[in-house]
Design an enzyme around this catalytic site. Structure first.
Site, short mmCIF file in Angstrom:
data_model
loop_
_atom_site.label_atom_id
_atom_site.label_comp_id
_atom_site.label_asym_id
_atom_site.label_seq_id
_atom_site.Cartn_x
_atom_site.Cartn_y
_atom_site.Cartn_z
N ASP A 209 0.83 -1.13 -0.11
CA ASP A 209 -0.09 -0.11 -0.11
C ASP A 209 0.89 1.12 0.01
O ASP A 209 1.95 1.16 -0.46
CB ASP A 209 -0.92 -0.05 1.17
N HIS B 19 -3.53 6.27 3.70
CA HIS B 19 -4.27 5.20 3.43
C HIS B 19 -3.67 4.04 3.83
O HIS B 19 -4.16 2.91 4.59
CB HIS B 19 -4.18 4.97 1.82
N ASN C 185 -4.69 0.69 24.87
CA ASN C 185 -3.97 1.86 25.08
C ASN C 185 -4.55 2.91 25.32
O ASN C 185 -4.12 4.21 25.34
CB ASN C 185 -2.91 1.91 24.12
N ALA D 264 -7.56 -8.61 -6.85
CA ALA D 264 -8.60 -9.37 -6.17
C ALA D 264 -9.28 -10.39 -6.93
O ALA D 264 -9.52 -11.32 -6.54
CB ALA D 264 -9.54 -8.31 -5.89
N TYR E 95 -7.69 -12.49 -9.03
CA TYR E 95 -6.70 -13.46 -9.56
C TYR E 95 -7.08 -14.65 -8.60
O TYR E 95 -7.41 -14.80 -7.56
CB TYR E 95 -5.41 -13.26 -9.15
N ASP F 263 -15.48 -13.20 -2.97
CA ASP F 263 -15.33 -14.23 -1.89
C ASP F 263 -16.32 -14.01 -0.90
O ASP F 263 -17.20 -14.77 -0.42
CB ASP F 263 -14.22 -14.58 -1.67
N SER G 111 -11.05 -0.85 0.42
CA SER G 111 -9.90 -0.84 0.99
C SER G 111 -9.98 -0.82 2.45
O SER G 111 -8.93 -1.38 2.85
CB SER G 111 -9.16 0.62 0.54
#
Length: 1024
Positions: free
Chosen positions: A27, A59, A73, A160, A162, A188, A216
């Site tokens: 990324d 991003h 935290n 994505a 493939y 999927d 994303s």
């Protein structure tokens, strides 16, 4: 952080294992100093500048936080797998786009780093180098998760798309598909991707937090779940991880796999509770394909077999002998929504490595794949069939039929340019001609020819059926292109090079059709004239080279695939012609001198074909003139145009035809009431209406057409054409609807327009205020308005009573207003307010061409706007608010315009001296509300004091308006800093949680950059 509760992530953490998992984020670079990620980024790489570290980016940081943000935290939220290690692989280097090479290199780095999971929240076109890198990573045991894309379409985005990659769509907090998410056979699973809150990196302040939308954001949710799963079961293969996530997903759509949600929304608890012993043994098999292959003998008689795919990656194999020159025709048909592909692998006799592999995967689910393979040598062919995206159905609902046949030579139909089919009458069909079957088959493809004439002017439609595996073209020629003869008299005196050029000149078609792609068939229409012979060519030999620019990859690709150019699957070609009714409105031809719309037979016989073509070119130029811009001034012609337009009343049905190339039909619509109207029309292969809407506007005594809306739509993959249009129209106004053919060709199919009104008088209380003349006086309080009509502009006017500075807020209001008004939620579409401040120097409510103007457009996609401007006593100011999206929307916005709270000078003193006590609003609660003032060089700072009479746990919260980025500081009794919070983003609350001893404390409040606001902040101290 709704996604953490929706997915029961806390419970999932209790089920996770102890194995350490490494996740690569390919990324932008990850902010390795972010308090949520510090110590988690075990290595980072910059692919484009290997000498430098990964360049921190918003991003990449947001994605990494979704996967592995720190838990417990006191900051932000936490990741799906907080114990995961992160490998940051920057493939952007601060740029907008990247390349397939950089992504492939990033994947290889991840493999070298021995990561367990790769997340790629990026996508674009498929390229061989990227596909090969993905295959190597999966072979190395790396689970790959990727974003499905944000174009709201069924296009497969890569990586994505493939095989073996987990493709992730996006859902919202209600488990509905996000409006932007891709869908289709490649999906999927889905995961929350709308308004996901996570860590961020902002250049102006560094580490921060934000909410973002996109697949994303959904992809790292699934990558985090995969990481959790591998922490418990580290030996799972990528295919097994995919299977578990699919089987454990919450089914949201149709039972099992569907093209909206895939197998459903990912469920981390169910995934971690899944019994991996239930994974089918076949999923883990790695047998060589030759060992699985079923031997078959092929002849010209079809071999047909059927099968089902019941687990991911299941592949069926057949093997057959082949001799040099023999051809094997393959056809593969699968059930929807599954998308099947085939592979043909050629092996030389005695060899174990394939000499050549051909993948047949050209069409989508429910369509037929095809390929004609020709063997160059003796050997064996292994044919395999599987789902292209590893989809399956345990109960056998995913099924296919495979047909194979073998031939010694190409099938011949004896159709050539020398021996064309002479069509004696229309309609004509090759299937009904008695001439046998026709094929496009030959060493380099094939061309078949058909000749015909017509007895009267008519529109002719030529249709070529789909041919699995081929992308055919239809060409139409004048017969003279083939029949011309060059006599000695014609050639006398010409240079030899000119003669050679004339002799070598290929026939040139006057019309062609190649729009639909492989296995889709083609249709061509044109106007045919008597006395002219036409030649139709059906061909498979064109070089289909497609250039396209991928804005994400920032590369220009040329797609010259190794496509089949021959097929032994017969095609059908039909030719039909009809005399259509006269043009409904004589437009645009009636507005051109000596341009008769339709010519009778006698006139047509007198019109040479050259003159006809010249006249046609004039009409094409006129078409471009009429549709080439958004605002038209036709001196002396607009009245004629309105006279030609057919009156149309909303609620009725109206029909018509496109009778000739570049035909435009006009409708005149005069609504009686303001409203949002919906128009629908039909479409066919040759009928694809494109609709533009214009408003008749009068200005300075002159009328013109002003653009309002059209039926175009745009996506990442190009332009979409709708069969409907939702448009906001004003009552008692005149609109012209221009209907044209998207491909500028005539059609034998009749169009039908229907319409209704969705809501009457949808405008706000201040309409009509679209022009300076109708601008409303600016209310001295906050008010709401909307953009209910297309090109709605809301104008307000204020007079300055004294010099000063004003600020404004435009806040988009969210909620379920549609339920309150009883109208469809679809009318509350996305808006993006833009604000322009124009100074009226003379104070006469007139806009002069040189009036000072300032445009504000910070937000996007239902986001707010804010800004400020100076005012001078006696001058006026137009506040103009417009929607960037040219669509009607009932989504309301709230406007606040007010004088800035200005401070004359900054107070001087110590913190204890400047502090004001917070106001007690409960037994254990204190509060302060105030404005940060303008006019101070370093910005306004406020200090507050509070006292504790015993040791206590406290929480201090600073809520700020959306135009402030708060900084919250806690001091001891002497004014020394104890704690500070400034990491959250603009408009977000800052929070401090700590335990304090008995005593006095001080709080400092400011904007991190010293900015003021016309809206107040709220400070709250809670004692526990």
């Amino acid at each position: 952080m709704y996604h953490l509760n929706l997915l029961e992530v806390e419970k999932a953490h209790s089920l996770a294992g102890d194995n350490q998992v490494k996740v690569a984020i390919i990324d932008e670079g990850v902010d390795y100093d972010h308090p949520e990620l510090k110590g988690k980024v075990v290595s980072d790489f910059n692919v484009q500048e290997p000498m430098r570290r990964a360049l921190k980016g918003s991003h990449g940081t947001h994605v990494a936080g979704i996967v592995a943000a720190e838990k417990g935290n006191g900051l932000g939220g936490y990741g799906l797998h907080p114990e995961a290690d992160i490998v940051s692989i920057d493939v952007f280097n601060g740029g907008y786009g990247t390349s397939d090479y950089a992504i492939a290199e990033g994947i290889m780095i991840a493999v070298d780093e021995e990561v367990d999971v790769i997340n790629m929240s990026l996508g674009g076109a498929s390229t061989p180098i990227m596909q090969k890198a993905v295959e190597k990573a999966i072979d190395a045991g790396v689970t790959i998760v990727a974003a499905a894309g944000n174009s709201a379409s069924d296009y497969a985005s890569y990586p994505a798309g493939y095989e073996g990659v987990i493709s992730v769509g996006s859902t919202d907090r209600h488990d509905d598909l996000s409006y932007f998410s891709n869908y289709g056979s490649s999906i999927d699973v889905t995961a929350p991707g709308s308004k996901v809150y996570s860590s961020d990196y902002l250049p102006y302040k560094g580490s921060s937090f934000s909410s973002y939308d996109g697949t994303s954001m959904a992809s790292p949710v699934v990558a985090g779940v995969a990481s959790l799963l591998l922490s418990k079961h580290p030996d799972l293969t990528p295919l097994e991880v995919m299977y578990v996530l699919q089987q454990s997903a919450k089914d949201l759509g149709e039972t099992g796999f569907d093209t909206t949600f895939g197998y459903g929304r990912v469920d981390p608890v169910a995934a971690l509770q899944f019994d991996i012993e239930q994974i089918p043994t076949a999923v883990r098999e790695t047998l060589a394909q030759a060992e699985r292959a079923q031997p078959i003998t092929l002849t010209e008689q079809d071999f047909e077999t059927s099968g089902t795919i019941t687990f991911p990656g299941e592949t069926h194999y057949w093997i057959t002998d082949v001799q040099a020159g023999e051809k094997i025709q393959l056809m593969l048909e699968g059930t929807s929504p599954y998308d099947y592909k085939a592979e043909l692998e050629f092996y030389l006799d005695g060899e174990v490595e394939a000499e050549n592999t051909i993948t047949v995967n050209d069409v989508g689910s429910g369509e037929i794949e095809g390929y004609l393979f020709e063997a160059e040598q003796d050997g064996k062919v292994v044919v395999s069939v599987k789902d292209a995206y590893n989809k399956y159905h345990e109960n056998g609902e995913s099924s296919y039929t495979l047909t194979l046949a073998k031939y010694e030579t190409f099938l011949e139909d004896n159709n050539t340019i020398e021996t064309p089919v002479h069509v004696e009458s229309l309609p004509f069909s090759t299937n009904q001609s008695g001439l046998g079957s026709f094929y496009l088959a030959g060493d380099e493809g094939d061309q078949d020819y058909y000749r015909f004439t017509v007895e009267e002017p008519k529109v002719v439609e030529i249709s070529l059926s789909s041919i699995p595996g081929l992308n055919p073209t239809i060409h139409a020629y004048f017969a003279e292109e083939f029949d011309r003869e060059l006599t000695e008299d014609m050639l006398e005196g010409l240079p030899q090079e000119i003669i050679d050029e004339m002799m070598d000149q290929e026939p040139w078609p006057f019309a062609s059709a190649n729009r639909n792609g492989i296995a889709q068939g083609e249709t061509l229409t044109f106007e045919a004239m008597p006395g002219q012979e036409y030649v139709i060519e059906a061909t498979s030999v064109d070089n289909y080279m497609t250039f396209y620019y991928d804005p994400f990859m920032m590369l220009m690709y040329d797609d010259v695939s190794e496509r089949a150019t021959s097929s032994h699957i017969p095609y059908e070609l039909t030719i039909r012609g009809e005399v259509l009714p006269a043009d409904e409105d004589d437009f645009p031809m009636a507005l051109q001198d000596d341009a008769p719309l339709m010519m009778d037979e006698e006139e047509m016989e007198e019109l040479p074909i050259a003159n006809y073509l010249k006249k046609k070119q004039q009409f094409e130029q006129m078409f471009e003139l009429y549709v080439g811009g958004g605002m038209y001034y036709f001196e002396g012609e607009l009245a004629d145009l309105l006279e030609l337009a057919r009156p149309y009343t909303v609620g009725e049905s109206i029909t018509g035809y496109f009778q000739y190339d570049y035909d435009i039909d006009l409708l005149k619509v005069e609504p009686t009431v303001d409203g949002i109207y919906h128009f629908d029309w039909n479409e066919t292969e040759t009928l694809q209406p494109f609709v533009e809407v214009y408003k008749v506007v009068e200005e300075d005594g002159e009328e013109y057409l002003s653009f309002v809306a059209d039926s175009y739509g745009f996506s990442y993959y190009g332009m979409d054409l709708s069969t409907g249009l939702q448009v906001g129209l004003e009552g008692d106004e005149t609109y012209v609807f221009m209907l044209s053919s998207f491909y500028f060709q005539p059609s034998l199919d009749q169009y039908e327009i229907t319409s209704d009104i969705l809501i009457e008088n949808p405008g706000d209380a201040y309409e009509k205020n679209n022009t300076p003349d109708t601008a409303k006086d600016l209310p001295d309080y906050s008010f709401t308005a909307n953009f209910a009509l297309n090109r709605d502009v809301d104008m307000f006017y204020m007079e300055a009573k004294q010099d000063g500075v004003y600020g404004f807020h435009v806040e988009v209001l969210h909620g379920k207003q549609h339920e309150q008004r009883g109208v469809p939620s679809e009318l509350y579409t996305t808006i993006d307010p833009m604000v322009m401040i124009v100074e009226d120097v003379k104070g006469d409510r007139e806009l002069a061409p040189d009036s000072p103007a300032y445009l504000f457009d910070r937000g996007w996609d239902n986001e707010d706007e804010h800004g400020s401007f100076k005012v001078k006593e006696g001058r006026g100011y137009f506040i103009i608010i417009e929607n960037w999206f040219n669509t009607p929307s009932l989504t309301p916005y709230r406007v606040t315009v007010a004088p800035a709270h200005e401070a004359k000078e900054k107070p001087v003193g110590t913190i204890p001296e400047l502090a004001k006590p917070v106001r007690q609003v409960g037994s254990n609660k204190w509060q302060a509300v105030d404005f940060l003032a303008a006019g101070l060089k370093d910005g306004d700072v406020h200090y507050y004091s509070f006292d504790l009479d015993e040791k206590s746990d406290i929480q201090i919260t600073l809520d700020v308006p959306f135009d402030l980025d708060g900084e919250l500081t806690l001091y001891d009794k002497d004014g020394h800093m104890l704690l500070q919070s400034k990491q959250y983003g603009q408009g977000d609350a800052e929070v401090l949680q700590t335990t304090l001893e008995k005593g006095q404390y001080f709080i400092g409040v400011k904007d991190i950059e010293g900015n003021p606001s016309i809206r107040p902040y709220e400070l709250t101290v809670d004692q526990f």
